[in-house]
Write a protein that holds these residues in place. Structure first.
Motif, PDB file in Angstrom:
ATOM      1  N   THR A 178       0.916  -1.136   0.114  1.00 19.26           N
ATOM      2  CA  THR A 178      -0.064  -0.250  -0.111  1.00 19.26           C
ATOM      3  C   THR A 178       0.963   1.306  -0.042  1.00 19.26           C
ATOM      4  OG1 THR A 178      -0.115  -0.084   2.439  1.00 19.26           O
ATOM      5  CG2 THR A 178      -1.976  -1.180   1.037  1.00 19.26           C
ATOM      6  N   LEU A 179       1.847   1.292   0.558  1.00 26.87           N
ATOM      7  CA  LEU A 179       2.923   2.299   0.599  1.00 26.87           C
ATOM      8  C   LEU A 179       4.248   2.329  -0.114  1.00 26.87           C
ATOM      9  CD1 LEU A 179       2.719   2.538   4.373  1.00 26.87           C
ATOM     10  CD2 LEU A 179       1.520   4.034   2.976  1.00 26.87           C
ATOM     11  N   TRP A 180       4.070   1.479  -1.225  1.00 23.24           N
ATOM     12  CA  TRP A 180       5.244   1.330  -2.084  1.00 23.24           C
ATOM     13  C   TRP A 180       5.910   2.373  -2.704  1.00 23.24           C
ATOM     14  CZ3 TRP A 180       3.776   2.295  -7.029  1.00 23.24           C
ATOM     15  CH2 TRP A 180       2.586   2.147  -7.504  1.00 23.24           C
ATOM     16  N   ASP A 181       5.069   3.485  -2.884  1.00 32.00           N
ATOM     17  CA  ASP A 181       5.502   4.828  -3.620  1.00 32.00           C
ATOM     18  C   ASP A 181       5.564   5.867  -2.529  1.00 32.00           C
ATOM     19  OD1 ASP A 181       6.522   5.832  -6.090  1.00 32.00           O
ATOM     20  OD2 ASP A 181       4.577   6.869  -6.429  1.00 32.00           O
ATOM     21  N   HIS A 182       5.356   5.565  -1.234  1.00 34.99           N
ATOM     22  CA  HIS A 182       5.538   6.658  -0.236  1.00 34.99           C
ATOM     23  C   HIS A 182       6.787   7.284  -0.165  1.00 34.99           C
ATOM     24  CE1 HIS A 182       4.748   8.840   3.507  1.00 34.99           C
ATOM     25  NE2 HIS A 182       3.465   8.652   3.325  1.00 34.99           N
ATOM     26  N   PRO A 183       6.750   8.645  -0.016  1.00 34.06           N
ATOM     27  CA  PRO A 183       8.242   9.227   0.443  1.00 34.06           C
ATOM     28  C   PRO A 183       8.864   8.541   1.447  1.00 34.06           C
ATOM     29  CG  PRO A 183       6.418  10.798   0.009  1.00 34.06           C
ATOM     30  CD  PRO A 183       5.945   9.588  -0.039  1.00 34.06           C
ATOM     31  N   ASP A 184       8.243   7.929   2.403  1.00 33.98           N
ATOM     32  CA  ASP A 184       9.087   7.400   3.718  1.00 33.98           C
ATOM     33  C   ASP A 184      10.026   6.257   3.134  1.00 33.98           C
ATOM     34  OD1 ASP A 184       7.971   9.210   5.462  1.00 33.98           O
ATOM     35  OD2 ASP A 184       6.632   8.135   6.535  1.00 33.98           O
ATOM     36  N   GLY A 185       9.349   5.650   2.218  1.00 27.12           N
ATOM     37  CA  GLY A 185      10.217   4.511   1.647  1.00 27.12           C
ATOM     38  C   GLY A 185      11.379   4.913   1.086  1.00 27.12           C
ATOM     39  N   ARG A 186      11.630   6.101   0.427  1.00 24.46           N
ATOM     40  CA  ARG A 186      12.893   6.388  -0.413  1.00 24.46           C
ATOM     41  C   ARG A 186      13.713   7.100   0.553  1.00 24.46           C
ATOM     42  NH1 ARG A 186       8.572   9.621  -3.068  1.00 24.46           N
ATOM     43  NH2 ARG A 186       7.375   8.208  -4.539  1.00 24.46           N
ATOM     44  N   THR A 187      14.980   6.568  -0.153  1.00 24.05           N
ATOM     45  CA  THR A 187      16.270   7.384   0.664  1.00 24.05           C
ATOM     46  C   THR A 187      17.209   8.198  -0.081  1.00 24.05           C
ATOM     47  OG1 THR A 187      17.620   5.413  -0.141  1.00 24.05           O
ATOM     48  CG2 THR A 187      16.325   5.166   1.946  1.00 24.05           C
ATOM     49  N   GLY A 188      16.675   8.239  -1.459  1.00 28.51           N
ATOM     50  CA  GLY A 188      17.431   9.246  -2.302  1.00 28.51           C
ATOM     51  C   GLY A 188      18.511   8.482  -3.294  1.00 28.51           C
ATOM     52  N   ALA A 189      18.460   6.923  -2.852  1.00 25.54           N
ATOM     53  CA  ALA A 189      19.466   6.049  -3.767  1.00 25.54           C
ATOM     54  C   ALA A 189      19.133   5.704  -5.052  1.00 25.54           C
ATOM     55  CB  ALA A 189      19.615   4.843  -2.768  1.00 25.54           C
ATOM     56  N   ALA A 190      19.742   5.658  -5.764  1.00 26.10           N
ATOM     57  CA  ALA A 190      19.555   5.496  -7.510  1.00 26.10           C
ATOM     58  C   ALA A 190      18.578   4.295  -7.531  1.00 26.10           C
ATOM     59  CB  ALA A 190      20.796   4.989  -7.927  1.00 26.10           C
ATOM     60  N   LEU A 191      18.444   3.368  -6.676  1.00 29.99           N
ATOM     61  CA  LEU A 191      17.463   2.174  -6.651  1.00 29.99           C
ATOM     62  C   LEU A 191      16.113   2.620  -6.465  1.00 29.99           C
ATOM     63  CD1 LEU A 191      18.855  -1.196  -5.228  1.00 29.99           C
ATOM     64  CD2 LEU A 191      17.898  -0.627  -7.668  1.00 29.99           C
ATOM     65  N   ASP A 192      15.748   3.794  -6.054  1.00 32.05           N
ATOM     66  CA  ASP A 192      14.533   4.486  -5.796  1.00 32.05           C
ATOM     67  C   ASP A 192      13.549   4.677  -6.929  1.00 32.05           C
ATOM     68  OD1 ASP A 192      15.018   4.610  -2.981  1.00 32.05           O
ATOM     69  OD2 ASP A 192      15.102   6.951  -2.987  1.00 32.05           O
ATOM     70  N   ALA A 193      14.645   4.750  -8.005  1.00 27.31           N
ATOM     71  CA  ALA A 193      14.041   4.901  -9.490  1.00 27.31           C
ATOM     72  C   ALA A 193      13.217   3.416  -9.892  1.00 27.31           C
ATOM     73  CB  ALA A 193      14.822   5.113 -10.533  1.00 27.31           C
ATOM     74  N   VAL A 194      13.645   2.236  -9.480  1.00 26.42           N
ATOM     75  CA  VAL A 194      13.080   0.924  -9.586  1.00 26.42           C
ATOM     76  C   VAL A 194      11.630   0.845  -8.863  1.00 26.42           C
ATOM     77  CG1 VAL A 194      13.321  -1.569  -9.537  1.00 26.42           C
ATOM     78  CG2 VAL A 194      15.077   0.069 -10.062  1.00 26.42           C
ATOM     79  N   SER A 195      10.650   0.333  -9.460  1.00 24.38           N
ATOM     80  CA  SER A 195       9.333   0.186  -8.620  1.00 24.38           C
ATOM     81  C   SER A 195       9.414  -0.602  -7.519  1.00 24.38           C
ATOM     82  CB  SER A 195       8.281  -0.234  -9.706  1.00 24.38           C
ATOM     83  OG  SER A 195       6.884  -0.574  -9.036  1.00 24.38           O
ATOM     84  N   ALA A 196       8.818  -0.360  -6.287  1.00 18.30           N
ATOM     85  CA  ALA A 196       8.940  -1.264  -5.211  1.00 18.30           C
ATOM     86  C   ALA A 196       7.560  -1.829  -5.160  1.00 18.30           C
ATOM     87  CB  ALA A 196       9.257  -0.295  -3.797  1.00 18.30           C
ATOM     88  N   ARG A 197       6.622  -1.746  -5.884  1.00 20.73           N
ATOM     89  CA  ARG A 197       5.254  -2.360  -5.834  1.00 20.73           C
ATOM     90  C   ARG A 197       5.389  -3.977  -6.148  1.00 20.73           C
ATOM     91  NH1 ARG A 197       1.316  -4.559  -9.141  1.00 20.73           N
ATOM     92  NH2 ARG A 197      -1.021  -4.227  -8.609  1.00 20.73           N
ATOM     93  N   PRO A 198       4.768  -4.590  -5.041  1.00 18.49           N
ATOM     94  CA  PRO A 198       5.059  -6.129  -5.175  1.00 18.49           C
ATOM     95  C   PRO A 198       3.884  -6.408  -5.972  1.00 18.49           C
ATOM     96  CG  PRO A 198       4.442  -5.367  -2.874  1.00 18.49           C
ATOM     97  CD  PRO A 198       4.302  -4.099  -3.682  1.00 18.49           C
ATOM     98  N   ASP A 199       3.851  -7.723  -6.765  1.00 17.51           N
ATOM     99  CA  ASP A 199       3.135  -7.875  -7.875  1.00 17.51           C
ATOM    100  C   ASP A 199       1.915  -8.927  -7.145  1.00 17.51           C
ATOM    101  OD1 ASP A 199       4.192  -7.077 -10.199  1.00 17.51           O
ATOM    102  OD2 ASP A 199       5.888  -8.495  -9.598  1.00 17.51           O
ATOM    103  N   PHE A 200       2.081  -9.313  -5.895  1.00 20.49           N
ATOM    104  CA  PHE A 200       1.037  -9.912  -5.264  1.00 20.49           C
ATOM    105  C   PHE A 200       1.604 -10.157  -3.788  1.00 20.49           C
ATOM    106  CE2 PHE A 200       4.026 -13.267  -6.802  1.00 20.49           C
ATOM    107  CZ  PHE A 200       4.394 -14.041  -5.446  1.00 20.49           C
TER     108      PHE A 200
END
Length: 319
Positions: A174-196
């Motif tokens: 539910t919070l896969w795109d929330h600012p709290d889950g980002r750290t400024g790393a390059a990997l933040d550009a990769v989607s963190a949404r689970p598929d299931f």
């Protein structure tokens, strides 16, 4: 004479075979933050005040005082890899990780289904929010960014969590795109949404009367504000983008009331998200994969059915 010489040559090699086999079977352990673990953001968290000392591993396989989050890679059974990946989030009330019962045991089962499993060792109460959320989202991003290397499909990466690990898996959902889950790393550009997602007797809400008070305190501290309580009550964060979800709970759970799963299922249904819910009569909390609890002991079979019905156990190339 030649035969004796050959035997003498082979004997030292034979002695090495057990060690070589153990090395081949030892799972890979990947650091989540090779560039450095993000600093604690919760001001009252012990990690914000200095060094926490060594990690603790108990005789029963529980892990506590985590400062270096990792992913342990458990490959699928050699004859049936299907391209599906699952990140497993063990429970433990955000105070410890039930790594043996809700991590390693689950991974062994998922391996027999052809799934590549990644057991998450996430930060806990010593760090507080948003450290666990950062860790699970980094885990998804890492696996997705290296999907070809791991032999998995980037659109078949799910999460499975139990108890507080269920809350963490639902937070990722539910919070896969929330600012709290980002750290400024390059990997933040990769989607963190689970598929299931598969949630087993999960903590869901942070609001009374159904909240698990221990998980709430460990994650959010003693006096979280209303906005943070609402944010981390993940039944309030469900949208149409939340991934398909399977929920499993027991009616007799006195630690994390079944209302947690009922609320989340209701939110998923209202948002139009594909979901299934199994509520079993017998069994309390933290049942793991124990036998002797009636239909509740068969929950892994129901989960296998659900994964199969969604095409997640079919080899990806054959779909």
């Amino acid at each position: 004479m030649n035969r004796t010489r050959r035997l003498m040559t082979l004997l030292p090699l034979a002695g090495l075979l057990p060690a070589l086999a153990s090395a081949a079977l030892a799972p890979a352990v990947l650091p989540l933050w090779p560039e450095g673990v993000p600093a604690a953001r919760r001001p009252d968290a012990p990690a914000a005040r200095g060094d926490l000392g060594p990690e603790r591993v108990e005789p029963d396989g529980r892990i506590a005082n985590v400062s270096q989050p990792t992913l342990t890679v458990v490959p699928p059974a050699v004859d049936r890899p299907n391209g599906t990946a699952v990140i497993v989030c063990p429970g433990g009330g955000y105070s410890y990780l039930s790594n043996a019962r809700e991590g390693q045991q689950y991974a062994a089962w998922l391996s027999t289904l052809g799934i590549t499993t990644f057991i998450l060792k996430s930060r806990l109460q010593e760090w507080g929010h948003p450290a666990p959320l950062q860790d699970v989202l980094r885990a998804i991003r890492l696996v997705r960014s290296r999907a070809a290397e791991f032999g998995v499909k980037p659109d078949r990466i799910g999460v499975l969590g139990s108890s507080a690990g269920g809350h963490l898996a639902a937070s990722a959902s539910t919070l896969w795109d929330h600012p709290d889950g980002r750290t400024g790393a390059a990997l933040d550009a990769v989607s963190a949404r689970p598929d299931f997602a598969v949630l087993v007797y999960p903590v869901i809400t942070m609001t009374d009367p159904a909240a698990h008070a221990g998980s709430r305190k460990a994650l959010l501290g003693t006096s979280p504000g209303p906005a943070l309580l609402a944010q981390m009550s993940v039944e309030q964060q469900v949208t149409a983008a939340t991934p398909p979800t399977l929920l499993l709970h027991t009616q007799g759970d006195k630690t994390v009331p079944v209302q947690n799963s009922l609320m989340y299922f209701d939110a998923l249904t209202r948002a139009g998200v594909p979901a299934e819910l199994y509520v079993f009569e017998q069994g309390g909390h933290g049942i793991g994969m124990r036998d002797g609890l009636g239909n509740a002991s068969a929950w892994p079979h129901r989960a296998e059915d659900w994964l199969r019905q969604r095409g997640l156990l079919t080899p990806a190339a054959a779909r």
